[in-house]
Design a protein around this motif. Structure first.
Motif, PDB file in Angstrom:
ATOM      1  N   ARG A  32     -16.474 -32.544  66.382  1.00  0.00           N
ATOM      2  CA  ARG A  32     -14.973 -32.190  66.933  1.00  0.00           C
ATOM      3  C   ARG A  32     -15.820 -32.917  68.670  1.00  0.00           C
ATOM      4  O   ARG A  32     -15.488 -32.726  69.660  1.00  0.00           O
TER       5      ARG A  32
ATOM      6  N   GLU B  41     -13.410 -34.718  63.332  1.00  0.00           N
ATOM      7  CA  GLU B  41     -12.862 -33.586  62.938  1.00  0.00           C
ATOM      8  C   GLU B  41     -14.505 -32.664  62.360  1.00  0.00           C
ATOM      9  O   GLU B  41     -14.236 -31.324  62.862  1.00  0.00           O
TER      10      GLU B  41
ATOM     11  N   SER C 262      -8.584 -27.311  70.834  1.00  0.00           N
ATOM     12  CA  SER C 262      -9.694 -28.000  71.880  1.00  0.00           C
ATOM     13  C   SER C 262      -9.191 -28.151  73.027  1.00  0.00           C
ATOM     14  O   SER C 262      -8.942 -28.444  74.177  1.00  0.00           O
TER      15      SER C 262
ATOM     16  N   PHE D  19      -7.749 -28.130  64.880  1.00  0.00           N
ATOM     17  CA  PHE D  19      -8.873 -28.845  65.626  1.00  0.00           C
ATOM     18  C   PHE D  19      -8.476 -29.073  66.723  1.00  0.00           C
ATOM     19  O   PHE D  19      -9.325 -29.083  68.025  1.00  0.00           O
TER      20      PHE D  19
ATOM     21  N   HIS E 134     -20.227 -25.312  70.062  1.00  0.00           N
ATOM     22  CA  HIS E 134     -19.401 -25.314  70.109  1.00  0.00           C
ATOM     23  C   HIS E 134     -19.344 -24.115  68.322  1.00  0.00           C
ATOM     24  O   HIS E 134     -20.197 -24.361  67.527  1.00  0.00           O
TER      25      HIS E 134
ATOM     26  N   PRO F 238     -21.049 -31.398  70.062  1.00  0.00           N
ATOM     27  CA  PRO F 238     -20.237 -31.744  69.680  1.00  0.00           C
ATOM     28  C   PRO F 238     -20.849 -33.219  69.140  1.00  0.00           C
ATOM     29  O   PRO F 238     -20.940 -33.822  67.790  1.00  0.00           O
TER      30      PRO F 238
END
Length: 359
Positions: free
Chosen positions: A195, A192, A276, A272, A313, A321
């Motif tokens: 990501r 989290e 995604s 989250f 992101h 990420p």
């Protein structure tokens, strides 16, 4: 008005009560005030005393008199310079438009285009500047596929995260095939904070065994068993039968990883992982349907590699990420800010130099 009240006594000649601040006057009203002050000076009353009696700031009267003597007039003008010294350079505008018109970036939002310009060291502009340039050029119409948010979702209460591997989330998503009612299933485990997709797999079934292998893959990839028990991540998931299976609960208990459940019928409690899946399925190259496991792995292997290592992101200040997972987020954001400030200073120097040349 009753005797003893001073409401009318404080009103000046122009109907104002108290000190005159933050009030714009017409040119005729300014001229009247100047004539009154000048007349008082001829009678031996200083400007400071006159302004004190009129309850108006002396520097305003001085500025009006200076404008009148220089022939600038007393009409209210727009505050600030006519042209900002740090305004965008024409070459920068052309660089933004050239980047936006490149075919490989046709599906990128204005924010992603801005980050790409930063990373490729093409130009340093803000998100709003890129948006304004594209809108003026008619390039802001439907650059990607999206659905509007309903505006009613509320995020769940979570403790603040300071680094990776503090909270994981995972879920299962349907992948349609070419047979009606038959699906492949994408299992995805996400960190989290960063990501990052820590582990993933595709299967024909939704089973506890597949979920267990997913979690096991993530723990081995991140060396979770090497961490002290009080520093291991908590795991957030929905209330599906795979998540509530006793072997999954016992596994996480044995690993000292607290398991947290979303509320029933509340996907926003696990936002989250849902976001995604949305990112995955809104990608312009997403095929929509898969024939078999081989085709599924053939698409998701390169896609999730790209997602971790190249995707900027929006939830983590437009770093990848992988960069956030390696602890580089603050460093990259600080470097970008330095570059933006340096470019702003360069614009000031170029624009001000141009003004001097014109004079």
């Amino acid at each position: 008005t009753r005797r003893g009240t001073d409401d009318d006594a404080k009103k000046n000649e122009w109907g104002f009560v108290g000190e005159i601040k933050k009030t714009w006057f017409s040119a005729d009203r300014k001229k009247e005030m100047l004539e009154m002050v000048e007349g008082a000076q001829r009678q031996g009353v200083s400007m400071r005393q006159s302004c004190k009696m009129l309850i108006i700031q002396r520097r305003r009267v001085l500025r009006w008199g200076e404008h009148q003597r220089e022939g600038q007039g007393l009409a209210n003008g727009r505050p600030g310079p006519e042209r900002a010294p740090h305004r965008l350079l024409p070459v920068e505008r052309e660089q933004v438009l050239a980047l936006a018109r490149r075919e490989e970036y046709a599906d990128c939002s204005h924010r992603i285009l801005t980050v790409l310009a930063w990373e490729q060291k093409i130009v340093w502009v803000s998100f709003s500047t890129t948006y304004r340039i594209l809108r003026e050029a008619g390039l802001m119409t439907g650059r990607c596929h999206y659905h509007r948010h309903n505006g009613h979702s509320l995020p769940p209460t979570r403790r603040a995260l300071t680094g990776p591997n503090q909270r994981w989330c995972w879920d299962i998503s349907y992948l349609p095939t070419y047979e009606r009612g038959i699906y492949l299933y994408l299992y995805l485990l996400l960190d989290e904070y960063s990501r990052k997709a820590l582990a993933w797999r595709i299967s024909w079934q939704q089973t506890m065994q597949e979920a267990r292998e997913l979690l096991d893959d993530g723990m081995r990839a991140e060396n979770i068993l090497d961490l002290p028990e009080d520093q291991r991540p908590e795991v957030f998931n929905d209330r599906g039968r795979q998540m509530k299976a006793k072997p999954i609960q016992r596994m996480l208990e044995d690993m000292k990883m607290p398991q947290r459940f979303a509320r029933p019928r509340t996907p926003n409690d696990n936002p989250f992982i849902e976001a995604s899946f949305s990112t995955v399925k809104r990608d312009p190259e997403y095929p929509g349907r898969f024939r078999d496991l081989e085709e599924g792995y053939g698409y998701f292997n390169p896609y999730l590699t790209w997602y971790n290592q190249e995707h900027y992101h929006s939830g983590i200040d437009y770093v990848t990420p992988d960069q956030a997972h390696r602890g580089l987020l603050d460093q990259i954001v600080a470097q970008r800010q330095e570059q933006r400030l340096a470019q702003c200073q360069r614009r000031r120097e170029v624009n001000l130099k141009g003004i001097e040349v014109l004079r």
